[in-house]
Design a protein around this motif. Structure first.
Motif, PDB file in Angstrom:
ATOM      1  N   HIS A 121       5.426  -7.623  -8.352  1.00  0.00           N
ATOM      2  CA  HIS A 121       5.427  -8.056  -9.748  1.00  0.00           C
ATOM      3  C   HIS A 121       4.039  -8.033 -10.386  1.00  0.00           C
ATOM      4  CE1 HIS A 121       9.590  -9.087  -9.303  1.00  0.00           C
ATOM      5  NE2 HIS A 121       9.328  -9.888  -8.283  1.00  0.00           N
ATOM      6  N   LEU A 122       3.002  -8.329  -9.613  1.00  0.00           N
ATOM      7  CA  LEU A 122       1.664  -8.429 -10.188  1.00  0.00           C
ATOM      8  C   LEU A 122       0.657  -7.459  -9.558  1.00  0.00           C
ATOM      9  CD1 LEU A 122       1.366 -12.321 -10.424  1.00  0.00           C
ATOM     10  CD2 LEU A 122       1.792 -10.725 -12.298  1.00  0.00           C
ATOM     11  N   GLY A 123       1.061  -6.795  -8.490  1.00  0.00           N
ATOM     12  CA  GLY A 123       0.108  -5.959  -7.757  1.00  0.00           C
ATOM     13  C   GLY A 123      -0.467  -4.819  -8.564  1.00  0.00           C
ATOM     14  N   TRP A 124       0.308  -4.299  -9.541  1.00  0.00           N
ATOM     15  CA  TRP A 124      -0.184  -3.161 -10.318  1.00  0.00           C
ATOM     16  C   TRP A 124      -1.447  -3.523 -11.088  1.00  0.00           C
ATOM     17  CZ3 TRP A 124      -0.444  -3.540 -15.660  1.00  0.00           C
ATOM     18  CH2 TRP A 124       0.244  -4.613 -16.233  1.00  0.00           C
ATOM     19  N   ILE A 125      -1.586  -4.811 -11.464  1.00  0.00           N
ATOM     20  CA  ILE A 125      -2.796  -5.246 -12.165  1.00  0.00           C
ATOM     21  C   ILE A 125      -3.999  -5.149 -11.227  1.00  0.00           C
ATOM     22  CG2 ILE A 125      -3.919  -7.185 -13.325  1.00  0.00           C
ATOM     23  CD1 ILE A 125      -1.160  -8.177 -14.134  1.00  0.00           C
ATOM     24  N   ILE A 126      -3.802  -5.607  -9.982  1.00  0.00           N
ATOM     25  CA  ILE A 126      -4.878  -5.562  -8.989  1.00  0.00           C
ATOM     26  C   ILE A 126      -5.279  -4.123  -8.715  1.00  0.00           C
ATOM     27  CG2 ILE A 126      -5.518  -6.152  -6.621  1.00  0.00           C
ATOM     28  CD1 ILE A 126      -3.465  -8.443  -6.780  1.00  0.00           C
ATOM     29  N   ASP A 127      -4.288  -3.232  -8.574  1.00  0.00           N
ATOM     30  CA  ASP A 127      -4.581  -1.828  -8.287  1.00  0.00           C
ATOM     31  C   ASP A 127      -5.425  -1.191  -9.386  1.00  0.00           C
ATOM     32  OD1 ASP A 127      -3.272  -1.827  -5.872  1.00  0.00           O
ATOM     33  OD2 ASP A 127      -1.357  -1.169  -6.702  1.00  0.00           O
ATOM     34  N   ARG A 128      -5.160  -1.558 -10.616  1.00  0.00           N
ATOM     35  CA  ARG A 128      -5.931  -0.980 -11.713  1.00  0.00           C
ATOM     36  C   ARG A 128      -7.334  -1.583 -11.798  1.00  0.00           C
ATOM     37  NH1 ARG A 128      -0.948   0.202 -12.424  1.00  0.00           N
ATOM     38  NH2 ARG A 128      -0.249   1.880 -13.815  1.00  0.00           N
ATOM     39  N   LEU A 129      -7.435  -2.872 -11.532  1.00  0.00           N
ATOM     40  CA  LEU A 129      -8.747  -3.516 -11.580  1.00  0.00           C
ATOM     41  C   LEU A 129      -9.652  -3.036 -10.446  1.00  0.00           C
ATOM     42  CD1 LEU A 129      -7.756  -7.182 -12.498  1.00  0.00           C
ATOM     43  CD2 LEU A 129      -8.856  -5.497 -13.976  1.00  0.00           C
ATOM     44  N   THR A 130      -9.081  -2.773  -9.286  1.00  0.00           N
ATOM     45  CA  THR A 130      -9.874  -2.368  -8.117  1.00  0.00           C
ATOM     46  C   THR A 130     -10.090  -0.864  -8.039  1.00  0.00           C
ATOM     47  OG1 THR A 130      -7.875  -2.259  -6.754  1.00  0.00           O
ATOM     48  CG2 THR A 130      -9.095  -4.350  -6.762  1.00  0.00           C
ATOM     49  N   GLY A 131      -9.421  -0.100  -8.902  1.00  0.00           N
ATOM     50  CA  GLY A 131      -9.579   1.348  -8.891  1.00  0.00           C
ATOM     51  C   GLY A 131      -8.671   2.068  -7.925  1.00  0.00           C
ATOM     52  N   VAL A 132      -7.793   1.334  -7.226  1.00  0.00           N
ATOM     53  CA  VAL A 132      -6.888   1.964  -6.264  1.00  0.00           C
ATOM     54  C   VAL A 132      -5.917   2.900  -6.983  1.00  0.00           C
ATOM     55  CG1 VAL A 132      -5.014   1.521  -4.627  1.00  0.00           C
ATOM     56  CG2 VAL A 132      -7.082   0.119  -4.570  1.00  0.00           C
ATOM     57  N   HIS A 133      -5.385   2.444  -8.104  1.00  0.00           N
ATOM     58  CA  HIS A 133      -4.449   3.269  -8.859  1.00  0.00           C
ATOM     59  C   HIS A 133      -5.117   4.581  -9.290  1.00  0.00           C
ATOM     60  CE1 HIS A 133      -1.064   4.179 -11.522  1.00  0.00           C
ATOM     61  NE2 HIS A 133      -1.961   4.541 -12.414  1.00  0.00           N
ATOM     62  N   ALA A 134      -6.354   4.484  -9.745  1.00  0.00           N
ATOM     63  CA  ALA A 134      -7.075   5.696 -10.178  1.00  0.00           C
ATOM     64  C   ALA A 134      -7.273   6.659  -9.002  1.00  0.00           C
ATOM     65  CB  ALA A 134      -8.417   5.303 -10.779  1.00  0.00           C
ATOM     66  N   LYS A 135      -7.523   6.117  -7.820  1.00  0.00           N
ATOM     67  CA  LYS A 135      -7.689   6.954  -6.627  1.00  0.00           C
ATOM     68  C   LYS A 135      -6.397   7.705  -6.329  1.00  0.00           C
ATOM     69  CE  LYS A 135      -8.608   6.541  -1.652  1.00  0.00           C
ATOM     70  NZ  LYS A 135      -8.846   5.584  -0.537  1.00  0.00           N
ATOM     71  N   PHE A 136      -5.260   7.005  -6.410  1.00  0.00           N
ATOM     72  CA  PHE A 136      -3.973   7.654  -6.186  1.00  0.00           C
ATOM     73  C   PHE A 136      -3.746   8.775  -7.200  1.00  0.00           C
ATOM     74  CE2 PHE A 136      -2.269   3.383  -4.465  1.00  0.00           C
ATOM     75  CZ  PHE A 136      -2.794   3.665  -3.221  1.00  0.00           C
ATOM     76  N   GLU A 137      -4.021   8.481  -8.451  1.00  0.00           N
ATOM     77  CA  GLU A 137      -3.774   9.466  -9.509  1.00  0.00           C
ATOM     78  C   GLU A 137      -4.677  10.690  -9.364  1.00  0.00           C
ATOM     79  OE1 GLU A 137      -1.439   9.657 -11.931  1.00  0.00           O
ATOM     80  OE2 GLU A 137      -0.540   8.006 -10.822  1.00  0.00           O
ATOM     81  N   ARG A 138      -5.933  10.481  -8.982  1.00  0.00           N
ATOM     82  CA  ARG A 138      -6.848  11.608  -8.786  1.00  0.00           C
ATOM     83  C   ARG A 138      -6.335  12.537  -7.689  1.00  0.00           C
ATOM     84  NH1 ARG A 138     -10.952   7.769  -9.465  1.00  0.00           N
ATOM     85  NH2 ARG A 138     -11.188   7.572  -7.205  1.00  0.00           N
ATOM     86  N   SER A 139      -5.878  11.932  -6.585  1.00  0.00           N
ATOM     87  CA  SER A 139      -5.380  12.741  -5.477  1.00  0.00           C
ATOM     88  C   SER A 139      -4.144  13.522  -5.895  1.00  0.00           C
ATOM     89  CB  SER A 139      -5.057  11.846  -4.275  1.00  0.00           C
ATOM     90  OG  SER A 139      -4.570  12.609  -3.205  1.00  0.00           O
ATOM     91  N   PHE A 140      -3.244  12.870  -6.631  1.00  0.00           N
ATOM     92  CA  PHE A 140      -2.042  13.559  -7.070  1.00  0.00           C
ATOM     93  C   PHE A 140      -2.377  14.712  -8.021  1.00  0.00           C
ATOM     94  CE2 PHE A 140       0.963  14.087 -10.559  1.00  0.00           C
ATOM     95  CZ  PHE A 140       2.021  14.645  -9.865  1.00  0.00           C
ATOM     96  N   ARG A 141      -3.236  14.463  -8.983  1.00  0.00           N
ATOM     97  CA  ARG A 141      -3.585  15.502  -9.955  1.00  0.00           C
ATOM     98  C   ARG A 141      -4.253  16.691  -9.273  1.00  0.00           C
ATOM     99  NH1 ARG A 141      -5.091  11.145 -13.341  1.00  0.00           N
ATOM    100  NH2 ARG A 141      -7.277  11.446 -12.756  1.00  0.00           N
ATOM    101  N   GLU A 142      -5.073  16.389  -8.253  1.00  0.00           N
ATOM    102  CA  GLU A 142      -5.755  17.450  -7.517  1.00  0.00           C
ATOM    103  C   GLU A 142      -4.739  18.383  -6.869  1.00  0.00           C
ATOM    104  OE1 GLU A 142      -9.506  17.546  -4.450  1.00  0.00           O
ATOM    105  OE2 GLU A 142      -7.911  16.090  -4.030  1.00  0.00           O
ATOM    106  N   LEU A 143      -3.747  17.807  -6.201  1.00  0.00           N
ATOM    107  CA  LEU A 143      -2.706  18.623  -5.582  1.00  0.00           C
ATOM    108  C   LEU A 143      -1.853  19.327  -6.632  1.00  0.00           C
ATOM    109  CD1 LEU A 143      -1.443  16.308  -2.694  1.00  0.00           C
ATOM    110  CD2 LEU A 143      -2.592  18.496  -2.436  1.00  0.00           C
ATOM    111  N   ASP A 144      -1.481  18.595  -7.674  1.00  0.00           N
ATOM    112  CA  ASP A 144      -0.607  19.149  -8.704  1.00  0.00           C
ATOM    113  C   ASP A 144      -1.253  20.360  -9.382  1.00  0.00           C
ATOM    114  OD1 ASP A 144       1.917  18.707 -10.385  1.00  0.00           O
ATOM    115  OD2 ASP A 144       0.342  18.824 -11.903  1.00  0.00           O
ATOM    116  N   ASN A 145      -2.527  20.255  -9.707  1.00  0.00           N
ATOM    117  CA  ASN A 145      -3.221  21.369 -10.358  1.00  0.00           C
ATOM    118  C   ASN A 145      -3.275  22.594  -9.455  1.00  0.00           C
ATOM    119  OD1 ASN A 145      -3.686  19.806 -12.638  1.00  0.00           O
ATOM    120  ND2 ASN A 145      -5.727  19.160 -11.963  1.00  0.00           N
TER     121      ASN A 145
END
Length: 505
Positions: A223-247
């Protein structure tokens, strides 16, 4: 008279109280035993750097069906063949879902691929297509020319190293070899032809695997973990890896769309695009471009490192066990009497197959099968399992259980002689590829790559330790993620085997 009746009344009252307590306990759900947990984080602090080993040690105190909490998420860990059978066979349909990973940004193709997507009719049809078209024996055999070419390149390099008598880093070499085999199988080209260096591509895959092996806060606190992931940069790390593969996938697919493949030289992307265009005889599957990308990602994330680490562990165990090394080399060389092993030769090499089986028993590529999520309530080991519970099967612990394996810590391939135990998921004391609906669909491809590579390493070369080393000096410590690597690199000296002069080439 009252004095006589009083004991009877007291006994009756006591009987009623006991029955009420008993009825209450009978109605109380029987949950699996659990180690003490901390507020908020649950049992996360007990996982350690090697979760499969930590959970194995906990299971010795709390049983082979053990309840845990990873953050606020309830989980069950099973560490016995009997419990694994209940989960993966008896109650397979009740727990064949995958935990959703889209909230953490881990997989933007989450609902489309065959490894991570939730269970449903679309997943079933996608998996059926992949098994029939991509991972069948016929499909795997069609790419034999690629594996042969890569093995030839490997042997050429090792022959040069043999002349110099220098150690080679087999850990790195196997990773590069499997990445190259998989890359050419998928895309029909070598790294250089796509403007890539092998180490660049391998790092991209390793980053993706690191992301998938990371606990994200939103996985543990939905319920609240997504806030932590964005504040700590974890979400951004996941998205960078995905975009790298997708491109990267987008570039490769665009190149395939603008060319006509040679007859008989289609690669996996060509096959996927033909399915996407509806050329496969099925109207039941809505197969999109994202489906194509998702399956390509599955092939790389699940296939490159697992095959490489299996060959590395096998060579490490053989280097530590000269008796087994000599026995398997004698089999290959006496059976085949030629300087290169081909895929058509493998069926003759029964002891080699035992070596691979024993390696996967001691060093399963995925020591904890990817988690399942309970869909409907069922029991395992007499304990209740409720919907939304994560279920982990510790195949590493089961493979070392003395209840099923004599001297389980010993590397002894002969234990598989005259044994019906195989990889197919029907023997629950041995589950390197999982079982049930979520069993590994790429098993044939993985075994082909592993057996062919190992056979040629042992056929064409003798292997020595670096100067001053003894067999007992080989470090077998693990480093863990989704897969279990050998922590320190395996370095051995290849010595080209001198065949008799009348050798059939």
């Amino acid at each position: 008279m009252w004095l006589l009746l009083l004991p009877v009344l007291l006994l009756t009252l006591l009987f009623l109280v006991i029955n009420k307590i008993k009825a209450k306990n009978e109605n109380k759900p029987q949950l699996p035993p659990s180690p003490p947990k901390l507020p908020i984080i649950g049992n996360l602090h007990q996982l350690g750097s090697l979760p499969h080993q930590s959970l194995w040690k906990l299971s010795k105190s709390y049983g082979h069906v053990m309840g845990l909490h990873f953050g606020t998420v309830p989980a069950i860990v099973v560490s016995s063949a009997e419990a694994a059978k209940e989960v993966l066979k008896t109650n397979d349909l009740a727990c064949c879902n995958r935990p959703s990973l889209t909230g953490s940004g881990k997989l933007s193709y989450n609902n489309l691929d065959i490894t991570f997507s939730p269970y449903g009719e679309h997943w079933r049809q996608i998996r059926r297509l992949c098994v029939l078209k991509l991972f069948s024996s016929k499909s795997v055999q069609s790419f034999q020319f690629i594996r042969d070419g890569e093995i030839d390149s490997l042997n050429d390099f090792l022959n040069e190293s043999s002349v110099l008598a220098t150690p080679v880093n087999l850990s790195v070499m196997m990773s590069t070899l499997m990445a190259s085999m998989t890359f050419r199988t998928a895309f029909g080209k070598r790294f250089a032809e796509c403007g890539l260096e092998s180490d660049v591509f391998e790092e991209m895959i390793h980053r993706a695997m690191s992301v998938l092996g990371t606990f994200a806060a939103c996985d543990l606190f939905p319920h609240l973990g997504w806030i932590i992931d964005r504040l700590t940069g974890v979400h951004a790390k996941f998205e960078r890896s995905f975009r790298e593969l997708d491109n990267f996938f987008q570039i490769v697919i665009a190149e395939h769309l603008n060319r006509t493949p040679e007859e008989g030289k289609e690669d996996l992307v060509d096959l996927l695009l033909s399915i996407e265009r509806g050329e496969y005889d099925s109207t039941e599957v809505h197969f999109t471009r994202d489906c194509t990308k998702a399956i390509i990602m599955d092939i790389f994330v699940a296939g490159v490192d697992t095959a490489a680490l299996t060959v590395t562990w096998a060579m490490a165990e053989l280097a530590r066990n000269p008796r087994v090394m000599k026995k398997v080399q004698d089999e290959i060389r006496s059976c085949l009497k030629k300087s290169k092993v081909t895929e058509s030769d493998i069926h003759q090499l029964q002891y080699l197959k035992m070596v691979v089986k024993e390696t996967l028993r001691l060093h399963p590529a995925a020591p904890l099968l990817l988690p399942r999520e309970c869909i409907s309530q069922f029991k395992v080991g007499g304990y209740e399992v409720y919907p939304k519970t994560f279920i982990h099967v510790n195949v590493w612990a089961i493979g070392r259980d003395p209840n099923y394996w004599y001297n389980p810590e010993e590397f002894f391939p002969e234990r598989f002689a005259d044994s019906s135990i195989d990889f197919k998921g029907q023997h629950f004391e041995y589950l390197p590829f999982g079982a049930g609906r979520r069993g590994c669909p790429g098993m044939i491809m993985a075994l082909t790559m592993v057996e062919l590579t190992l056979a040629n390493l042992l056929c064409c070369f003798d292997w020595k330790l670096s100067a001053g080393m003894k067999e007992t000096d080989i470090d077998m410590e693990e480093a863990s993620g989704i897969t279990t690597f050998k922590k320190s690199a395996l370095k051995l000296v290849p010595v080209s085997y001198q065949w008799p002069s009348k050798l059939q080439t």
